[in-house]
Design an enzyme around this catalytic site. Structure first.
Site, short mmCIF file in Angstrom:
data_model
loop_
_atom_site.label_atom_id
_atom_site.label_comp_id
_atom_site.label_asym_id
_atom_site.label_seq_id
_atom_site.Cartn_x
_atom_site.Cartn_y
_atom_site.Cartn_z
N SER A 185 0.80 -1.23 0.00
CA SER A 185 0.00 0.00 0.00
C SER A 185 0.83 1.28 0.00
CB SER A 185 -0.94 0.00 1.19
OG SER A 185 -0.21 0.05 2.38
N HIS A 213 -5.83 -4.54 -1.44
CA HIS A 213 -5.63 -3.37 -2.30
C HIS A 213 -5.63 -3.73 -3.79
CE1 HIS A 213 -4.99 0.12 0.23
NE2 HIS A 213 -4.29 -0.62 1.06
N LYS A 244 -12.79 -1.89 0.76
CA LYS A 244 -12.06 -1.03 -0.18
C LYS A 244 -12.84 -0.95 -1.51
CE LYS A 244 -7.67 -1.12 2.15
NZ LYS A 244 -7.15 -2.22 2.96
C1 LIG Z 1 -7.02 -2.69 4.38
C2 LIG Z 1 -6.27 -3.94 4.53
C3 LIG Z 1 -6.65 -4.90 5.48
C4 LIG Z 1 -7.72 -4.66 6.48
O1 LIG Z 1 -9.00 -4.78 5.92
P1 LIG Z 1 -10.26 -4.45 6.83
O2 LIG Z 1 -11.37 -5.19 6.17
O3 LIG Z 1 -10.42 -2.97 6.81
O4 LIG Z 1 -9.96 -4.96 8.19
C5 LIG Z 1 -5.95 -6.10 5.51
N1 LIG Z 1 -4.93 -6.32 4.66
C6 LIG Z 1 -4.54 -5.42 3.75
C7 LIG Z 1 -3.40 -5.73 2.84
C8 LIG Z 1 -5.19 -4.19 3.67
O5 LIG Z 1 -4.78 -3.29 2.79
#
Ligand SMILES: *Cc1c(COP(=O)(O)O)cnc(C)c1O
Length: 398
Positions: A185, A213, A244
């Site tokens: 990210s 992501h 996301k």
């Molecule tokens: C955003 C993210 C998470 C967490 O996801 P949530 O559903 O918000 O808990 C886990 N792993 C990665 C790689 C992320 O980017």
């Protein structure tokens, strides 16, 4: 002095330490739905370039309609974990939909991907096994690995030679699982799955990818990095989030081989001991995947937007990290500069975030721009113009 007075003193000094190292996080308050243009509590309207709203589904009317219909038909909450009385047909339908989207055999829902990652290692692996994890993997993977008793190996970010060394070290363990984020990210780089897959075959290891992501973003139809590398259905485990690209509400999932998912349903603690997702969230989740089955327009627009933005910014003289995702890291290297620049961009109506140590390595401060299918070309142009204007004032570009 009672116990809390002493503890309060302790907490206050901890907080002061965070503030004096300039790491204290203030939250900006939004008073509109999440979209390309948002309104913040100061009354200012700004263009949002820091949401994970990759496909622009966060305020999609069809998702909102699906959620409302489920509220009416299936109520507000489940008041139960899945295995007692928390499973509706909707939950099963969403699990099937997710497995189909990723070309996997089955899927299991969690309250978040943080929970999915927290609950995936411990039920599957024991002291006899090995987890080989990318050094830049998400915090939830790191925590999940901590909860399991497998022997841990770590390889430098996307470093295939180091991965090979670690796999060699792990040869005496019974089962080996390589774990990587799909997209990292902070840089927007994609895990080199072709090479990882080659080494997994050579050293007899399984693969798990966190597609949080990358799902909805990477690959021509947004099916994630297994699509990008032509390896759909060829790996054992994928985790991801509904928070996301897929509407951005909440919810996480693990999808993979049938027996893996089966065992998680029996033993995964965040699944067994945490409440079931609300019907409205689940119904809107199903709708999100349905929309992506109907058309590739959103993914196409996101890819077009990303290319347009990164090309223009590069031409303007900015130093940007090569990206295969919707994340564009504009490198500034200096922490103070990254904060100053983000502040000045906000004054220009552009909401982005500056990151610096310890979120990124020392001397690697940057502004992270996240593109979305919700952005129109006029939005992108406004953002580019603001970057050029502020970049010149701060001598980032000539
Ligand atoms: C955003 C993210 C998470 C967490 O996801 P949530 O559903 O918000 O808990 C886990 N792993 C990665 C790689 C992320 O980017």
């Amino acid at each position: 002095m009672n116990i809390y007075n002493r503890f309060q003193d302790h907490l206050q000094s901890e907080l002061e330490a965070i503030k004096s190292s300039k790491l204290y996080k203030d939250e900006r308050i939004i008073v509109s739905p999440q979209h390309a243009k948002i309104k913040i509590s100061s009354g200012q309207e700004v263009l949002n370039f820091c949401a994970n709203n990759y496909l622009g589904l966060s305020d999609n009317p069809e998702l909102i309609e699906a959620a409302k219909a489920a509220l009416d038909a299936r109520g507000y909450g489940m008041s139960s974990v899945r295995f007692i009385c928390g499973t509706q047909d909707l939950h099963k339908a969403l699990e099937t939909t997710i497995a189909h989207f990723f070309g996997m055999e089955d899927a299991i829902l969690y309250a978040s991907c943080f929970d999915a990652n927290g609950g995936v290692f411990e039920p599957l692996l024991t002291t006899e096994d090995a987890v080989i994890s990318d050094a830049l993997n998400h915090a939830s993977i790191i925590d999940g690995v901590r909860l399991c008793k497998a022997v841990r190996y770590r390889y430098a970010n996307a470093d295939i030679d180091d991965l090979e060394r670690q796999l060699q070290l792990a040869q005496s363990q019974r089962f080996r699982l390589i774990v990587t984020d799909g997209v990292f990210s902070m840089d927007g780089n994609v895990a080199p799955l072709d090479e990882i897959y080659r080494l997994a075959t050579k050293y007899d290891a399984m693969i798990m990818i966190d597609e949080s992501h990358s799902a909805g973003v990477v690959g021509q139809t947004g099916r994630g990095i297994t699509e990008l590398y032509g390896l759909r259905g060829k790996i054992e485990i994928i985790t991801g989030t509904l928070g996301k690209a897929f509407g951005g509400a909440l919810g996480g999932f693990t999808t993979g081989k049938k027996e893996i998912i089966d065992l998680l349903r029996q033993r995964s603690r965040p699944y067994l001991f945490s409440n079931s997702l609300a019907p409205a969230i689940v119904a809107a989740g199903i709708k999100a995947f349905e929309l992506l089955e109907q058309t590739n327009d959103r993914q196409d627009k996101l890819h077009k937007n990303t290319l347009y933005f990164t090309e223009k910014l590069q031409k303007a003289g900015f130093d940007i990290k090569p990206t295969q995702s919707a994340i564009c890291a504009v490198m500034l290297y200096d922490a103070k500069l990254s904060q100053e620049m983000a502040r000045m961009l906000l004054d220009e109506g552009i909401y982005v975030t500056g990151f610096y140590y310890p979120v990124v390595p020392k001397g690697q401060a940057r502004i992270r721009v996240q593109l979305s299918a919700a952005h129109e070309t006029t939005h992108l142009d406004q953002c580019i113009e603001a970057f050029v204007k502020v970049g010149k004032i701060l001598y980032v570009i000539k």
